[in-house]
Design an enzyme around this catalytic site. Structure first.
Site, PDB file in Angstrom:
ATOM      1  CD  GLU A  14     -92.762  24.716  46.258  1.00  0.00           C
ATOM      2  OE1 GLU A  14     -92.985  23.860  45.576  1.00  0.00           O
ATOM      3  OE2 GLU A  14     -92.829  24.648  47.458  1.00  0.00           O
TER       4      GLU A  14
ATOM      5  CD  GLN B 110     -93.633  26.754  53.717  1.00  0.00           C
ATOM      6  OE1 GLN B 110     -93.505  25.587  53.161  1.00  0.00           O
ATOM      7  NE2 GLN B 110     -94.827  27.011  54.564  1.00  0.00           N
TER       8      GLN B 110
ATOM      9  CG  HIS C  54     -85.444  24.981  54.536  1.00  0.00           C
ATOM     10  ND1 HIS C  54     -85.121  23.818  53.926  1.00  0.00           N
ATOM     11  CD2 HIS C  54     -86.664  24.947  55.271  1.00  0.00           C
ATOM     12  CE1 HIS C  54     -86.348  22.947  54.052  1.00  0.00           C
ATOM     13  NE2 HIS C  54     -87.034  23.824  54.866  1.00  0.00           N
TER      14      HIS C  54
END
Lengths: 326, 368
Positions: free
Chosen positions: A60, A82, A129
């Protein structure tokens, strides 16, 4: 007009901008052939080629640096991280290098980057997430932060974000990707950054919120009206940095009561800034203290308990009653 | 040119030992050519120019150290000992190649066209220091160690996408080679076959931490192998060797042959910065003396003098020129207009949003 999910509307915005402006590039992990893990970039690599829509190595910070470097040379990168929990690896680019470039170069270099990332709880995502990290991002001078709540706004806001000459973080709520379909115009249109929207009119109390909580708040507003005839106004902030203070203040001056609902934990978040703005601009119009409805100050609830952790309509209704009965 | 060979042993090809890099050298510390066939094609005038730039940079550095001691500069990282790498690598670039510097890499920027008075302003923390002139292809010196590396991949990708025959070159130190960004950048540049050149000036110390405590790797150069890119180690105190390997790397990048990592083995003769660093806390007093023998100006001067290309007069003329330039540029920096808070507010965004306009108005109303 076509019916689109938010995922499809974002795809459509990306397509429109890739087509309109050759300087726009889209990249990240698995965004190319795979079309992104949520298919948000489905078909775009085929349409625009690997030079403009491409997969990166799994790193990243590298993605962030690539974006800043490209932007410094006049490109308009759309960089996908993501999942929201992975932004920490790229924080230097997102919160330092991008937002400071114009300032530290006196305008010689700029960073018209859009960072995109899915976030938000409610679909039982794995750890890191589904966090709500918008408060961290909104603290960064020079970075705009956008959180759409529906397909129409998502497309129009993303087009505005890509055209903006400064960095924007565009947050896409996981629960909203596929939960609703709505009319979305074909082709290009914009929804301005920094403008909130009154999504439900009312005269008794104002709920200020954004993202998935807009829908929970609307549900609570219906319930409160049905149960005790309360007329609840709901404001969807849409952009959380900069805040549309004018729309918030106008509404609170009318209703005299306010509740801020956020999915992020309580302390030092967007709700705190909204309340500070109300205090500075409309405190004498208040009939009751402004309430926050948020999860507790813990790390996001584990998937098996997240439904309880996230504010639901009944907690918002309770807050409405408390504010009205003050 | 230094290269690596992989030697299989023990478990056959499943266990590979890296043969160590040896620094590529053209001039011995005595100024003798030890690698005739690799001599770069430089005219006498160009050789003299390299020397001129190194002497000029040394005088400028000494003056800057003095100014920093007097409190007339802000942050300053001395460069003495590293001139050959700085000057030799920049000299190998085209004017439109792009430099992404760390905070010590001010000489490369200057010789690439960045005005010295702006370097002084940048050191003091004036915004105009970062306002790079339109026709100068460099970024502002990076503070976050390694951030310039990942950005170099982006700059190089921009050149490649546009089909421009330009190269991005970036610099960090031995400490920087421990950063994740260092590896991510080489990995990205390799994966996308980008026209990038990554230079590590291994000056022995990251502030106080010596290289052997920085890593178990025997060299920085070997780290490029893992990223799958070309790696070279060069004697960073030999200006001809540095010019030769950087020119080669830049030419390859320009021809689409991909990125390179170059480890330039240096020694920082002075302190890390002028902000209170005392090298005697972490290295012996004698250590710098050993390197004085090998240092880049002494070595190249010997070489040029033997060829009859450099005299004491030349040296003195450059010293005077450098002193005069530094004096003029400091004056220019001193005269530059002060920054204002409204000016800062207006440089945050392309269009200042209403909430910042309001904050600007509040600031002005407070009687400022």
């Amino acid at each position: 007009m076509a019916q689109m999910t938010m995922a499809k509307a974002i795809n459509d915005a990306l397509r429109v901008e890739l087509e309109r402006d050759p300087k726009v590039m889209l990249f990240g992990e698995d965004v190319g052939k795979n079309g992104g893990v949520f298919r948000v970039s489905d078909g775009l690599q085929k349409m625009f080629g690997e030079d403009r829509v491409f997969d990166t190595p799994l790193a990243e910070s590298g993605i962030g640096g690539l974006a800043v470097g490209l932007a410094s040379q006049g490109f308009r990168p759309v960089a996908e991280i993501q999942f929201i929990g992975f932004i920490f690896e790229a924080m230097d680019s997102i919160c330092v290098q991008g937002p400071r470039l114009r300032y530290r170069s006196g305008g010689r270099y700029t960073a018209p980057i859009v960072f995109r990332s899915p976030f938000g709880a409610g679909v039982k995502p794995p750890e890191l997430h589904g966090d709500s990290l918008e408060g961290l991002l909104a603290q960064t001078p020079g970075l705009k932060v956008v959180v759409p709540s529906n397909p129409y706004d998502a497309k129009g806001l993303l087009i505005s974000a890509i055209r903006d000459n400064d960095p924007v973080f565009f947050l896409e709520h996981l629960k909203l990707y596929f939960s609703q379909k709505a009319d979305v115009p074909e082709g290009e249109y914009t929804v301005p950054l920094g403008k909130a929207k009154v999504v439900r009119e009312g005269s008794d109390v104002t709920i200020i919120t954004y993202g998935a909580m807009v829908h929970t708040s609307l549900k609570a507003a219906e319930q409160a009206e049905k149960e005790q005839g309360a007329k609840v106004e709901v404001i969807d902030l849409r952009t959380i940095s900069p805040l549309d203070t004018e729309t918030i203040v106008q509404s609170v001056e009318k209703t005299g009561r306010a509740i801020v609902v956020q999915e992020a934990q309580r302390t030092a978040g967007i709700a705190a800034e909204v309340i500070a703005q109300i205090n500075e601009n409309a405190i004498l119009k208040l009939e009751a203290p402004v309430k926050r409805v948020t999860p507790p100050d813990t790390i996001i609830g584990f998937p098996l308990i997240e439904e309880e952790w996230i504010p639901d309509a009944s907690r918002i209704v309770k807050a409405i009653n408390e504010v009205l009965d003050f | 040119m230094a290269d690596t060979r992989q030697v299989a042993e023990g478990f056959g090809n499943s266990e590979i030992r890296l043969e160590q890099f040896k620094p590529f050298t053209i001039l011995s510390p005595e100024g003798k050519v030890v690698n005739e066939e690799q001599m770069p094609e430089l005219s006498d005038e160009q050789l003299r120019e390299l020397m001129k730039r190194m002497v000029f940079t040394r005088v400028w550095d000494q003056r800057a150290v003095g100014l920093a001691r007097q409190g007339r500069l802000g942050f300053y990282a001395p460069v003495s000992g590293q001139e050959a790498t700085m000057i030799g690598s920049e000299y190998a670039l085209n004017k439109d190649d792009f430099i992404l510097p760390g905070y010590r890499d001010i000489p490369q920027l200057y010789w690439h066209g960045y005005p010295m008075y702006q370097a002084f302003l940048w050191s003091r923390g004036h915004q105009h220091g970062g306002e790079i002139p339109e026709d100068v292809h460099v970024l502002i010196p990076q503070i976050i160690i390694g951030a310039q590396y990942v950005q170099a991949a982006g700059v190089a990708m921009a050149f490649k996408r546009r089909g421009e025959k330009r190269v991005a070159i970036t610099y960090t130190g031995d400490g920087g080679s421990s950063q994740g960004d260092f590896y991510e950048a080489m990995n990205f540049a390799g994966a996308f076959n980008l026209p990038a050149v990554f230079v590590v000036q291994n000056n022995g110390y990251a502030i106080s931490t010596p290289f052997e405590k920085q890593t178990a790797a025997k060299s920085v150069a070997q780290k490029g192998i893992a990223a799958g890119i070309r790696s070279v180690q060069v004697d960073g105190m030999d200006v001809l060797a540095v010019y030769r390997v950087v020119k080669d790397a830049v030419d390859r990048a320009r021809d689409g042959k991909g990125p390179s990592l170059i480890e330039a083995v240096n020694y920082r003769l002075g302190p890390h910065s002028m902000s209170g660093d005392d090298p005697t806390r972490y290295r012996s007093k004698e250590e710098p003396d050993q390197y004085e023998q090998r240092e880049p100006l002494v070595r190249f001067r010997k070489y040029l003098e033997a060829k009859g290309l450099w005299t004491e007069e030349d040296e003195n003329r450059v010293i005077e020129e450098a002193k005069q330039t530094v004096a003029d540029e400091i004056k220019k920096a001193n005269k530059y207009e002060k920054m204002t808070i409204p000016g800062l507010i207006d440089s945050m965004f392309d269009v200042t949003p209403p909430y910042l306009e309001k904050q600007k108005a509040e600031y002005m109303k407070e009687g400022n």
